[in-house]
Design a protein around this motif. Structure first.
Motif, short mmCIF file in Angstrom:
data_model
loop_
_atom_site.label_atom_id
_atom_site.label_comp_id
_atom_site.label_asym_id
_atom_site.label_seq_id
_atom_site.Cartn_x
_atom_site.Cartn_y
_atom_site.Cartn_z
N VAL A 1 39.67 2.99 10.65
CA VAL A 1 40.82 3.09 9.59
C VAL A 1 42.06 3.78 10.17
CG1 VAL A 1 41.30 3.92 7.27
CG2 VAL A 1 39.07 3.21 7.75
N ARG A 2 43.11 3.15 9.83
CA ARG A 2 44.40 3.74 10.23
C ARG A 2 45.34 3.77 8.96
NH1 ARG A 2 47.93 1.08 14.68
NH2 ARG A 2 46.45 1.94 15.96
N GLY A 3 45.49 5.01 8.21
CA GLY A 3 45.80 5.09 7.01
C GLY A 3 45.22 4.32 5.93
N GLU A 4 45.82 3.19 5.30
CA GLU A 4 45.02 2.47 4.57
C GLU A 4 44.39 1.00 4.92
OE1 GLU A 4 44.17 3.07 1.04
OE2 GLU A 4 44.65 5.17 1.57
N ALA B 1 24.91 -3.87 5.89
CA ALA B 1 26.14 -3.15 5.67
C ALA B 1 27.15 -4.00 6.38
CB ALA B 1 26.16 -1.79 6.21
N ALA B 2 28.64 -4.04 5.44
CA ALA B 2 29.65 -4.79 6.29
C ALA B 2 29.85 -4.49 7.54
CB ALA B 2 31.03 -4.43 5.32
N ILE B 3 29.70 -3.08 8.23
CA ILE B 3 30.12 -2.85 9.16
C ILE B 3 29.35 -3.47 10.37
CG2 ILE B 3 29.18 -0.47 9.53
CD1 ILE B 3 32.58 -1.01 10.45
N LEU C 1 35.88 0.12 4.07
CA LEU C 1 36.72 1.40 4.00
C LEU C 1 35.65 2.56 3.74
CD1 LEU C 1 40.00 0.34 2.19
CD2 LEU C 1 39.53 1.22 4.37
N ALA C 2 34.71 2.30 2.50
CA ALA C 2 33.74 3.36 2.27
C ALA C 2 33.01 3.55 3.31
CB ALA C 2 32.90 2.79 1.14
#
Length: 96
Positions: free
Chosen positions: A16-19, A2-4, A45-46
């Motif tokens: 995440v903060r907003g977008e 996974a990317a994270i 983001l997902a």
């Protein structure tokens, strides 16, 4: 992978903060990591949205029927991941 998880392997955390994706510590973001983030932005983001703010901890208190309370220590994981792991070993166990 996974990317994270890629970011965590490099000692970074993301939120995440907003977008926007906020990476910390900012001083540890190298150019290759910056490129990775740009290429995997939607995936990050997902993954962060799926985590939905659930805390990852390296230690969880576990109640095991017939054994009492124990502390599980390992790689940071969410409550659900810790519970799945513990119940794989002790089917009736609970995470506190």
């Amino acid at each position: 992978m996974a990317a994270i998880d890629y970011l965590r392997e490099h000692g970074l955390s993301a939120r995440v903060r907003g977008e926007r994706i906020i990476i910390s510590p900012r001083s540890s973001v190298t150019e290759p990591i910056r490129q990775f983030i740009k290429l995997h932005r939607l995936e990050l983001l997902a993954e962060l949205a799926a985590n939905d703010g659930e805390t990852r901890r390296a230690a969880w208190d576990v109640s095991i029927p017939g054994y009492g309370k124990r502390r599980m220590i390992g790689e940071p994981c969410t409550h659900a991941e810790a519970l799945e792991h513990v119940r794989g070993i002790w089917p009736g166990a609970a995470i506190e």
